[in-house]
Design a protein around this motif. Structure first.
Motif, PDB file in Angstrom:
ATOM      1  N   GLY A  80       0.577  -1.424  -0.115  1.00  0.00           N
ATOM      2  CA  GLY A  80      -0.015   0.063   0.182  1.00  0.00           C
ATOM      3  C   GLY A  80       0.846   1.034  -0.586  1.00  0.00           C
ATOM      4  N   ALA A  87       0.157   3.826  -1.875  1.00  0.00           N
ATOM      5  CA  ALA A  87      -0.400   4.916  -2.085  1.00  0.00           C
ATOM      6  C   ALA A  87      -0.928   6.042  -0.722  1.00  0.00           C
ATOM      7  N   ASP A 123      -7.656   9.693   3.907  1.00  0.00           N
ATOM      8  CA  ASP A 123      -8.040   9.582   5.127  1.00  0.00           C
ATOM      9  C   ASP A 123      -9.657  10.172   5.683  1.00  0.00           C
ATOM     10  N   THR A 155     -12.782   7.434   5.322  1.00  0.00           N
ATOM     11  CA  THR A 155     -12.238   6.393   4.347  1.00  0.00           C
ATOM     12  C   THR A 155     -12.027   5.244   5.118  1.00  0.00           C
ATOM     13  N   ARG A 156     -12.392   4.399   4.061  1.00  0.00           N
ATOM     14  CA  ARG A 156     -12.363   2.234   4.941  1.00  0.00           C
ATOM     15  C   ARG A 156     -10.955   2.682   4.727  1.00  0.00           C
ATOM     16  N   ILE A 194      -7.813   0.839   2.833  1.00  0.00           N
ATOM     17  CA  ILE A 194      -7.619  -0.612   2.489  1.00  0.00           C
ATOM     18  C   ILE A 194      -6.813  -1.966   2.900  1.00  0.00           C
ATOM     19  N   LEU A 195      -5.512  -0.648   3.440  1.00  0.00           N
ATOM     20  CA  LEU A 195      -4.432  -1.565   3.675  1.00  0.00           C
ATOM     21  C   LEU A 195      -4.654  -2.169   4.721  1.00  0.00           C
ATOM     22  N   PHE A 202       2.881   1.873   4.417  1.00  0.00           N
ATOM     23  CA  PHE A 202       3.736   2.848   4.326  1.00  0.00           C
ATOM     24  C   PHE A 202       2.727   3.585   5.373  1.00  0.00           C
ATOM     25  N   LYS A 235       1.277   1.108  13.757  1.00  0.00           N
ATOM     26  CA  LYS A 235       0.082   1.074  12.868  1.00  0.00           C
ATOM     27  C   LYS A 235       0.450  -0.530  11.919  1.00  0.00           C
ATOM     28  N   LYS A 255      -2.835  -2.616  12.160  1.00  0.00           N
ATOM     29  CA  LYS A 255      -3.490  -2.962  11.213  1.00  0.00           C
ATOM     30  C   LYS A 255      -2.913  -4.523  10.990  1.00  0.00           C
TER      31      LYS A 255
HETATM   32  N1  CTP Z   1      -4.048   3.375   3.790  1.00  0.00           N
HETATM   33  C1  CTP Z   1      -4.558   3.186   3.164  1.00  0.00           C
HETATM   34  N2  CTP Z   1      -6.410   3.403   3.228  1.00  0.00           N
HETATM   35  C2  CTP Z   1      -6.801   4.041   4.103  1.00  0.00           C
HETATM   36  C3  CTP Z   1      -5.886   5.051   4.393  1.00  0.00           C
HETATM   37  C4  CTP Z   1      -4.799   4.844   4.698  1.00  0.00           C
HETATM   38  O1  CTP Z   1      -4.731   1.979   2.811  1.00  0.00           O
HETATM   39  N3  CTP Z   1      -7.848   4.613   3.365  1.00  0.00           N
HETATM   40  C5  CTP Z   1      -3.085   3.159   3.611  1.00  0.00           C
HETATM   41  C6  CTP Z   1      -1.522   3.742   2.992  1.00  0.00           C
HETATM   42  O2  CTP Z   1      -1.551   2.805   1.273  1.00  0.00           O
HETATM   43  C7  CTP Z   1      -0.390   3.587   3.836  1.00  0.00           C
HETATM   44  C8  CTP Z   1      -0.517   3.599   5.185  1.00  0.00           C
HETATM   45  O3  CTP Z   1      -2.551   3.265   5.236  1.00  0.00           O
HETATM   46  O4  CTP Z   1      -0.155   2.117   3.470  1.00  0.00           O
HETATM   47  C9  CTP Z   1      -0.653   4.933   5.694  1.00  0.00           C
HETATM   48  O5  CTP Z   1      -1.061   4.854   6.994  1.00  0.00           O
HETATM   49  P1  CTP Z   1      -1.979   5.999   7.715  1.00  0.00           P
HETATM   50  O6  CTP Z   1      -2.584   5.476   9.069  1.00  0.00           O
HETATM   51  O7  CTP Z   1      -3.374   6.638   7.035  1.00  0.00           O
HETATM   52  O8  CTP Z   1      -1.350   6.656   7.368  1.00  0.00           O
HETATM   53  P2  CTP Z   1      -1.336   8.762   7.493  1.00  0.00           P
HETATM   54  O9  CTP Z   1      -2.718   8.887   6.760  1.00  0.00           O
HETATM   55  O10 CTP Z   1       0.005   9.036   7.989  1.00  0.00           O
HETATM   56  O11 CTP Z   1      -2.586   8.512   9.161  1.00  0.00           O
HETATM   57  P3  CTP Z   1      -2.613   9.644  10.579  1.00  0.00           P
HETATM   58  O12 CTP Z   1      -2.794  10.433  10.064  1.00  0.00           O
HETATM   59  O13 CTP Z   1      -3.462   8.913  11.449  1.00  0.00           O
HETATM   60  O14 CTP Z   1      -0.993   9.670  10.870  1.00  0.00           O
END
Ligand code: CTP
Length: 402
Positions: free
Chosen positions: A272, A274, A278, A303-304, A306-307, A323, A337, A341
Motif C-alpha cells: 500500500g 498510495a 483519510d 474513508t475505509r 484499504i490496507l 507505508f 500501525k 493494522k
Molecule cells: N491507507 C489505506 N487506506 C486508507 C488510508 C491509508 O490503505 N483509507 C494506507 C496507505 O496506503 C499507507 C498506510 O495506510 O500504506 C498509511 O497509514 P495511515 O494510518 O493512513 O497513515 P496516515 O495517513 O499517516 O495516518 P495518520 O494521519 O493517522 O498518521
C-alpha cells in the motif's frame, strides 16, 4: 538465449507498416515469430512481406483448407508463448472485449491461453471515446497487457494519444517479459497501490494531496525486475506506466478500495504505497457549489482503510506491506500501525519541511516487521524500491518457511 514463440497479429491501420520493422527486431532478439493478418491489414501491407521477414507462412483466413494444413488456428494458439496484436485497431479491441471470433485474428486471441499483448493504434478521438476506454478497462481486468498507445502527431494530422508504441518499445517489453524468470519474486503476483486519491467536493472540485506516485511506480518497476507479475492500482499521477505492468487507474479512495479488494485475493504481496485520503466529503453533490455564503463548512467522513482490510483477509491473505509518513515520533507511530493494522511490514519515512518523501526523487525508509527493523539510506526512489522489494522477498520467504 531467448527462443520464445511470438504470434504477431496485424490488424488494419496505417501503423501496419511498422509491424514489418517489429518482426525484424523481434527476430534479432531470437524470438521465433509467426504472423497472422486481418483482411484490412492486407490493404496496408502484403502477407509476402511478413513471410519473407518471419520465415514462416502467413495466416490470413480462418477456414482455409490450405492454411489449416500448414498450422491450424488452434495449433497456432497453442504454439504461441505470447500473442502480440500490433497494431490493434479500435475494432479489434472491441471484438476482443466482447469475445467475438469472426476471423482468424479474433479467434486466435479468444483461443489463446498465453499472455496477450496489445499495441493499440487509432485516431485520438477514437481512443478517447468512452466505449473504447471501457473495452480497454475490461481487457485490462481480464489480464490483457497494453503497450501504449503513445502520444504525438497522428497520420490523420491530429495530435494526442493513439499512435502505436514504437517497435523498439514493443520489442523491449516482450524481451523484458520473457527474461524475468530468475528474480527473487519470480512468478509471484504483486499488487501495488500508488499516488494520491481525489475526493470530489462537487463536480469540478476535489481534495487531494502532494503524492506524486513516484515511490509506488518505482516499486512496480523493481518488482517487475525481480520477476513479479505486477498490478498497479494508481490514483491520478503524471507518470508513464512501467512496461509489463497491468495498470488500473482510479480517482477516489472508494474506487481504490474497490479495485484493490477485487485483485488482492489472488496476490502474493500487497504494497500500500498510495497516499489514500483519510477523509472524504463522500459527496453526492450533482451541482457546482455556488459562493453564496461567507463561510463554507465541509463535512468529511473517514474513508475505509484499504490496507487494514487486506490485512484482515481470513483466506488468501497476501504478504501485506504498508507505508507510514510521519512528521514526528516516526518509530512509535510506525510500530503502532504495524500492530494495529496487523501488517507484515511497514516502511516509514519522514515528511514535511526539508525531508524526503512526497513529491521528491529521493527518499530514505525505516522498515519494521514483527521482530526486526532495517534502515534504508537516503537514495533515489528506484534504488530504494529495489532494496525494499529485496527485503519484502526475504521476509516473505522466511514467513512461508516457518
Ligand atoms: N491507507 C489505506 N487506506 C486508507 C488510508 C491509508 O490503505 N483509507 C494506507 C496507505 O496506503 C499507507 C498506510 O495506510 O500504506 C498509511 O497509514 P495511515 O494510518 O493512513 O497513515 P496516515 O495517513 O499517516 O495516518 P495518520 O494521519 O493517522 O498518521
Amino acid at each position: 538465449m531467448i527462443s520464445k514463440h511470438i504470434l504477431l497479429a496485424v490488424s488494419g491501420g496505417i501503423a501496419a507498416y511498422k509491424a514489418a520493422e517489429l518482426v525484424r527486431l523481434l527476430r534479432k532478439q531470437a524470438f521465433d515469430v509467426r504472423v497472422v493478418m486481418t483482411k484490412s491489414a492486407q490493404a496496408f501491407i502484403s502477407p509476402l512481406t511478413f513471410q519473407a521477414l518471419s520465415g514462416h507462412p502467413v495466416g490470413t483466413q480462418l477456414l482455409d483448407e490450405n492454411q489449416e494444413h500448414v498450422m491450424g488456428h488452434i495449433n497456432l494458439a497453442r504454439w504461441a508463448d505470447s500473442v502480440l496484436v500490433a497494431p490493434a485497431t479500435a475494432n479489434c479491441i472491441a471484438k476482443f472485449s466482447h469475445g467475438l471470433s469472426d476471423d482468424l485474428v479474433s479467434t486466435l486471441v479468444l483461443a489463446a491461453t498465453c499472455p496477450v499483448f496489445v499495441a493499440p493504434a487509432m485516431n485520438q478521438a477514437m481512443w478517447n471515446k468512452a466505449v473504447t476506454q471501457e473495452n480497454v478497462t475490461r481487457l485490462n481486468r481480464d489480464g490483457f497487457r497494453f503497450i501504449g498507445p503513445a502520444t504525438g502527431e497522428q497520420a490523420c494530422g491530429e495530435i494526442g494519444y493513439g499512435r502505436m508504441a514504437e517497435p523498439p518499445v514493443i520489442c523491449e517489453t516482450l524481451s523484458q517479459f520473457f527474461s524475468r524468470e530468475e528474480g527473487e519474486l519470480s512468478g509471484k503476483k504483486v499488487l501495488i497501490s500508488a499516488g494520491p486519491t481525489r475526493e470530489p467536493i462537487d463536480p469540478v472540485r476535489f481534495i487531494t494531496n502532494r503524492s506524486s506516485g513516484k515511490m509506488g511506480f518505482a516499486l512496480a518497476e523493481a518488482a517487475i525486475e525481480a520477476g513479479a507479475i505486477v498490478t498497479l492500482v494508481s490514483g491520478p499521477v503524471a507518470l508513464a506506466p512501467p512496461l509489463n505492468c497491468r495498470i488500473i487507474n482510479v480517482e477516489s479512495a472508494a474506487q481504490m478500495h474497490e479495485a484493490v479488494i477485487a485483485v488482492a485475493p489472488g496476490s502474493d504481496v500487497y504494497i500500500g504505497a498510495a497516499a489514500v485520503a483519510d477523509y472524504s466529503p463522500n459527496a453526492n453533490q450533482p451541482e457546482k457549489i455556488k459562493k453564496n455564503e461567507t463561510t463554507l463548512i465541509l463535512e468529511l467522513f473517514k474513508t475505509r482503510d484499504i490496507l487494514a482490510d487486506v490485512a484482515a483477509f481470513q483466506e488468501q491473505r497476501p504478504f501485506t506491506v504498508g507505508f507510514a509518513a510521519e512528521t514526528h515520533d516516526l518509530e512509535r507511530y510506525a510500530k503502532d500501525k504495524l500492530a494495529k493494522k496487523n501488517l507484515d511490514m511497514i516502511a516509514a519515512n519522514w515528511v514535511g519541511k526539508d525531508q524526503g518523501g512526497f513529491d521528491r526523487d529521493q527518499n530514505a525508509l525505516q522498515v519494521y516487521w514483527k521482530g526486526g527493523e532495517k534502515h534504508l539510506e537516503m537514495t533515489d526512489k528506484s534504488q530504494l524500491a529495489r532494496q525494499l522489494i529485496k527485503l519484502i522477498a526475504e521476509k516473505m520467504n522466511e514467513k512461508n518457511t516457518t
